[in-house]
Each structure stands twice: as C-alpha cells, then as structure tokens.
Design a protein around this motif. Structure first.
Motif, PDB file in Angstrom:
ATOM      1  N   PRO A   1       0.808  -1.224   0.000  1.00 37.34           N
ATOM      2  CA  PRO A   1       0.000   0.000   0.000  1.00 37.34           C
ATOM      3  C   PRO A   1       0.842   1.275   0.000  1.00 37.34           C
ATOM      4  N   GLU A   2       1.972   1.242   0.706  1.00 32.78           N
ATOM      5  CA  GLU A   2       2.819   2.438   0.771  1.00 32.78           C
ATOM      6  C   GLU A   2       3.326   2.840  -0.610  1.00 32.78           C
ATOM      7  N   GLU A   3       3.587   1.853  -1.460  1.00 31.92           N
ATOM      8  CA  GLU A   3       4.056   2.163  -2.814  1.00 31.92           C
ATOM      9  C   GLU A   3       2.953   2.825  -3.633  1.00 31.92           C
ATOM     10  N   LEU A   4       1.719   2.338  -3.470  1.00 36.64           N
ATOM     11  CA  LEU A   4       0.609   2.978  -4.168  1.00 36.64           C
ATOM     12  C   LEU A   4       0.401   4.396  -3.659  1.00 36.64           C
TER      13      LEU A   4
ATOM     14  N   LEU B   1      -0.474   7.908   3.423  1.00 35.06           N
ATOM     15  CA  LEU B   1      -1.241   7.162   4.413  1.00 35.06           C
ATOM     16  C   LEU B   1      -0.800   7.582   5.805  1.00 35.06           C
ATOM     17  N   THR B   2      -1.754   7.789   6.685  1.00 35.52           N
ATOM     18  CA  THR B   2      -1.405   8.076   8.069  1.00 35.52           C
ATOM     19  C   THR B   2      -1.070   6.765   8.775  1.00 35.52           C
ATOM     20  N   GLU B   3      -0.625   6.867   9.995  1.00 36.05           N
ATOM     21  CA  GLU B   3      -0.223   5.676  10.741  1.00 36.05           C
ATOM     22  C   GLU B   3      -1.398   4.714  10.880  1.00 36.05           C
ATOM     23  N   VAL B   4      -1.133   3.453  10.632  1.00 35.32           N
ATOM     24  CA  VAL B   4      -2.150   2.414  10.746  1.00 35.32           C
ATOM     25  C   VAL B   4      -2.008   1.734  12.099  1.00 35.32           C
TER      26      VAL B   4
END
Length: 297
Positions: A263-266, A274-277
């Motif tokens: 997901p981070e790559e997207l 993205l915020t912290e999960v």
C-alpha cells in the motif's frame, strides 16, 4: 457462517460488503482530491435502501479511524483502473471483472472502440446492479456482458457462452475477492485464468498475508462501525483462512511475469500519503500486496 453453495443479494452476506465498498467509493468521489470518480456508487447505495450505509457517504467521520478512511479505497480503485487502462493502451480489447459486485467500470471508464467487458457475479447481485443502472438510464462505454454464475462453479463455460474468446488477450481483475473464496476455489480460479489467457493477457488482484487474524480485525471493525450496516456483519464469518497457494508464486511458476506493490508504494505513486495504521489493522496492511501479472507474448 459461510456454507458450500451459499448465495446472497446486495444486502446480505458477501453482497453487503460490495454495498459498503460502493459507499466508500461514493464518499471518495466527493473529495476534492478524489482518486476515482464513480457517479454510480451513490445510486447503488440509495437503491439498496439502507439508511446506515447512506450515512457513510454523507458523514465520512463515521469511518475516519478505519483504514478505509485513510484513502485505502481510493488507492485500490485507482490501482485497478490504471491496470485496465494500461492493458487497453497495449491493444487488449477483452476484459473480465471477477466478482464484479457494484463495480461500474464498464460505465465510468473511457474504453476504446470494440472493447468487451464481462462481469461475473452472483445472479441477484447482477440483477440489482442492472436494474439500478437501467433506472438511471446509464449507458455503458463498452460492450458490457453479464455472466451470472458463482466463481466456485464452472464459470469458464458460462463466460465462453457469453462470447468470451480464449484466443484473444484478456485483462483480468480480482479485486477484494480472494479471502471470500475457499483455498481450493482460489487455486482453481488462478488455474482457470491461466488456461483461458492467451499470451499478452494480464491480471491484477490484491492479496493478504497468511498471518492476519481476521477475527480480531472483525471484532475491532464491528465495534468501530457499530452505527452502520457493516457493523451488523461479522466479516470473519465471510472469509476463508484455509491453505492456498501464494498467487504471485503460483503465477510465476506458470510463466507469468509478476510484480507486487505494498500500500505504501501505491500511496507514493498516487501522491496520497497514508497516516499511521493502528493495530489490528497494521497486521493486515503489513501483509497486503497489490499484484499485477502479465502472460508473455
């Protein structure tokens, strides 16, 4: 609990998850920096007549603490949209959307001349979807063909009966699908895709790690979404966690060229940080991959 041969409509079981995803896409569409624009998503939610799900569109704060509120659905939808666009730019004119649910790509994407889009899903889901679109006088931008069949059954025969040509390259998608299939059905799904794919075909899907505790995730999500229709469903009862092949490894062994992105790559690709999960969502995100595979020409 899931049972062999179980069925559903759009407001029960697995179908309810498709409605929930449509609500998130509708909310994403309303954002000033929306990654996708799905004008049909809100129509599906309204037609289903569930007031709690409609509230998800009008009040995004209801799911602000969920990973879905982190732009997750926007990233996922954009990933699959781009997969289809890349294939058509390469000359592919045949698409298959597995477990299409309330996916409206046959209407909202700018398909090239001669494009045929096959949508496979449960009969009641496709019936609901078709009626909503007909009532809205919506016109598909491709030759859209419904294939009303369960993916646990002989869907290749039903697909070919609707005009699918295995000799032509195909662009496939299996979005948000794999955990809802038993392990044997998932393995059979990829074997059938391989058999039906001519050289030059491509596939996109999303996968999860094998160590995700879906029950813990479901309990947390149910508590968060207790004021919505999604909170009435035990998502863990809808998912299968039995043994299955790793899709990337299996496809690679069959000669497909694969690439997996977290997901981070997207998020970096689409400039949507993205915020912290938080736990327990982190365990899901850590093992999540967006997989693309191409069958060499």
């Amino acid at each position: 609990m899931r049972t062999e041969g179980d069925t559903w409509d759009i407001v029960s079981s697995v179908g309810m998850t498709a409605l929930f995803v449509a609500a998130i896409r509708a909310a994403e569409t309303k954002q000033p920096d929306a990654l996708v624009h799905d004008e049909f998503a809100a129509l599906f939610v309204a037609a289903a007549g569930d007031p709690d799900t409609n509230r998800l569109i009008d009040d995004p704060e209801l799911w602000a603490d969920s990973p879905l509120g982190l732009g997750f659905m926007g990233l996922r939808s954009k990933f699959f949209d781009d997969h289809f666009r890349a294939a058509t730019e390469a000359g592919v004119r045949q698409a298959v959307i597995l477990a299409a649910g309330l996916d409206a790509r046959a209407y909202r994407l700018d398909w090239p001349q001669g494009m045929v889009v096959y949508e496979i899903d449960q009969p009641k889901v496709l019936e609901f979807k078709g009626q909503v679109l007909a009532d809205a006088h919506a016109t598909p931008t491709a030759d859209r063909r419904e294939v009303a069949v369960d993916l646990r059954d002989n869907w290749p025969a039903a697909l070919i009966e609707e005009g699918f040509d295995p000799a032509r390259p195909t662009v496939w998608s299996a979005e948000g699908l794999l955990p809802y299939l038993p392990g044997a059905a998932q393995d059979a799904l990829f074997a059938r895709i391989d058999q039906l794919s001519a050289p030059g075909s491509s596939l996109a899907t999303d996968t999860f790690g094998s160590d995700v505790d879906f029950q813990q995730l479901a309990d947390f999500q149910t508590e968060q979404m207790r004021d919505t229709s999604f909170g009435k469903i035990d998502i863990a009862d809808l998912l299968y966690t039995d043994d299955r092949s790793d899709p990337a490894e299996w496809l690679t062994k069959q000669g497909w060229t694969t690439k997996a992105a977290p997901p981070e790559e997207l998020a970096a690709r689409y400039d949507r940080p993205l915020t912290e999960v938080l736990e327990p969502y982190a365990q899901m995100f850590n093992g999540m991959k967006y997989l693309t595979a191409v069958k060499p020409s």
